[in-house]
Design a protein around this motif. Structure first.
Motif, PDB file in Angstrom:
ATOM      1  N   UNK A  95      30.218 -13.506 -47.114  1.00 52.53           N
ATOM      2  CA  UNK A  95      30.666 -12.150 -47.442  1.00 52.53           C
ATOM      3  C   UNK A  95      29.499 -11.325 -47.975  1.00 52.53           C
ATOM      4  N   UNK A  96      29.581 -10.023 -47.732  1.00 52.87           N
ATOM      5  CA  UNK A  96      28.593  -9.099 -48.298  1.00 52.87           C
ATOM      6  C   UNK A  96      28.697  -9.101 -49.810  1.00 52.87           C
ATOM      7  N   UNK A  97      27.656  -8.665 -50.434  1.00 57.49           N
ATOM      8  CA  UNK A  97      27.630  -8.581 -51.890  1.00 57.49           C
ATOM      9  C   UNK A  97      26.241  -8.895 -52.374  1.00 57.49           C
ATOM     10  N   UNK A  98      26.103  -9.081 -53.675  1.00 57.29           N
ATOM     11  CA  UNK A  98      24.786  -9.430 -54.211  1.00 57.29           C
ATOM     12  C   UNK A  98      24.391 -10.839 -53.773  1.00 57.29           C
ATOM     13  N   UNK A  99      23.100 -11.091 -53.757  1.00 54.24           N
ATOM     14  CA  UNK A  99      22.596 -12.411 -53.368  1.00 54.24           C
ATOM     15  C   UNK A  99      23.179 -13.469 -54.294  1.00 54.24           C
ATOM     16  N   UNK A 100      23.802 -14.528 -53.731  1.00 50.90           N
ATOM     17  CA  UNK A 100      24.426 -15.563 -54.571  1.00 50.90           C
ATOM     18  C   UNK A 100      23.386 -16.391 -55.331  1.00 50.90           C
ATOM     19  N   UNK A 101      23.826 -16.975 -56.421  1.00 50.08           N
ATOM     20  CA  UNK A 101      22.971 -17.896 -57.172  1.00 50.08           C
ATOM     21  C   UNK A 101      22.659 -19.100 -56.272  1.00 50.08           C
ATOM     22  N   UNK A 102      21.496 -19.689 -56.453  1.00 42.81           N
ATOM     23  CA  UNK A 102      21.051 -20.796 -55.604  1.00 42.81           C
ATOM     24  C   UNK A 102      22.044 -21.958 -55.587  1.00 42.81           C
ATOM     25  N   UNK A 103      22.575 -22.339 -56.763  1.00 39.84           N
ATOM     26  CA  UNK A 103      23.515 -23.467 -56.798  1.00 39.84           C
ATOM     27  C   UNK A 103      24.833 -23.125 -56.116  1.00 39.84           C
ATOM     28  N   UNK A 104      25.294 -21.899 -56.223  1.00 43.37           N
ATOM     29  CA  UNK A 104      26.531 -21.477 -55.542  1.00 43.37           C
ATOM     30  C   UNK A 104      26.328 -21.450 -54.035  1.00 43.37           C
ATOM     31  N   UNK A 105      25.168 -20.997 -53.615  1.00 40.46           N
ATOM     32  CA  UNK A 105      24.851 -20.964 -52.188  1.00 40.46           C
ATOM     33  C   UNK A 105      24.780 -22.377 -51.613  1.00 40.46           C
ATOM     34  N   UNK A 106      24.148 -23.285 -52.343  1.00 37.06           N
ATOM     35  CA  UNK A 106      24.046 -24.680 -51.907  1.00 37.06           C
ATOM     36  C   UNK A 106      25.419 -25.344 -51.859  1.00 37.06           C
ATOM     37  N   UNK A 107      26.265 -25.066 -52.854  1.00 37.11           N
ATOM     38  CA  UNK A 107      27.606 -25.649 -52.884  1.00 37.11           C
ATOM     39  C   UNK A 107      28.443 -25.149 -51.707  1.00 37.11           C
ATOM     40  N   UNK A 108      28.387 -23.849 -51.434  1.00 35.51           N
ATOM     41  CA  UNK A 108      29.129 -23.281 -50.307  1.00 35.51           C
ATOM     42  C   UNK A 108      28.638 -23.882 -48.995  1.00 35.51           C
ATOM     43  N   UNK A 109      27.324 -23.989 -48.841  1.00 35.77           N
ATOM     44  CA  UNK A 109      26.759 -24.555 -47.613  1.00 35.77           C
ATOM     45  C   UNK A 109      27.187 -26.006 -47.432  1.00 35.77           C
ATOM     46  N   UNK A 110      27.128 -26.786 -48.485  1.00 36.60           N
ATOM     47  CA  UNK A 110      27.528 -28.195 -48.406  1.00 36.60           C
ATOM     48  C   UNK A 110      28.997 -28.318 -48.020  1.00 36.60           C
ATOM     49  N   UNK A 111      29.861 -27.563 -48.689  1.00 40.92           N
ATOM     50  CA  UNK A 111      31.300 -27.630 -48.396  1.00 40.92           C
ATOM     51  C   UNK A 111      31.604 -27.189 -46.970  1.00 40.92           C
ATOM     52  N   UNK A 112      31.090 -26.046 -46.583  1.00 49.62           N
ATOM     53  CA  UNK A 112      31.404 -25.502 -45.260  1.00 49.62           C
ATOM     54  C   UNK A 112      30.819 -26.349 -44.123  1.00 49.62           C
ATOM     55  N   UNK A 113      29.581 -26.796 -44.267  1.00 44.47           N
ATOM     56  CA  UNK A 113      28.967 -27.609 -43.209  1.00 44.47           C
ATOM     57  C   UNK A 113      29.655 -28.972 -43.103  1.00 44.47           C
TER      58      UNK A 113
END
Length: 169
Positions: A95-113
């Motif tokens: 989703x659009x918005x401010x750049x996510x925190x690194x740990x949140x981005x990694x968690x989302x990537x891990x879950x989704x992938x």
């Protein structure tokens, strides 16, 4: 006495006649070939690797991971039918918005992938011999509009030939 312009005109006429003769001979050979019942065999061979920007990766692309860095800007795409060590198996739009925190981005990537892994391979990630990695936007690419997580699959045993889609291993 002949000038350079006369010489150029003669050369132009000569080149034109050679081109015309070449086209006539090529046309005759083409029509002669049409008389055969079987079409000509054309072999296609792979060309050199193609550099692809990391932000342009899409599902089904394969490449060798030659980077020793945690940041990549491009990869050399290869045909998945040839030897490779990484395949893109999913992309997830954030989703659009401010750049996510690194740990949140990694968690989302891990879950989704991990969720997409089973659909692609045919077996859940925890039961597979294959492994996943992911690419996430950097601050720079995010600011340029990149909102895509790229899910990558690889065999820790080494390069594979062909897609691993549906291999159920």
């Amino acid at each position: 006495r002949a000038s350079w312009s006369d010489f150029a005109r003669i050369l132009s006429v000569f080149a034109s006649r050679i081109l015309t003769a070449t086209l006539v001979i090529s046309g005759a050979l083409l029509f002669a070939g049409c008389a055969n019942a079987e079409p000509p065999v054309i072999e296609v061979t792979p060309t050199e690797d193609t550099a692809v920007d990391a932000v342009d990766l899409s599902v089904g692309m394969c490449f060798f991971d030659e980077s020793d860095s945690t940041t990549i800007s491009s990869v050399n795409e290869v045909d998945c039918a040839s030897s490779h060590d990484v395949e893109v198996f999913a992309t997830i739009l954030l989703a659009d918005g401010p750049f996510p925190a690194a740990d949140a981005l990694a968690q989302t990537a891990t879950e989704q992938c991990t969720l997409q892994f089973g659909n692609f391979v045919g077996v859940a990630y925890g039961s597979s011999a294959l492994q996943l990695q992911y690419l996430v936007p950097s601050v720079e690419t995010w600011n340029a509009g990149d909102r895509e997580l790229v899910c990558l699959i690889f065999d820790p045993a080494g390069p594979v030939t062909g897609s691993v889609e549906g291999v159920a291993r």
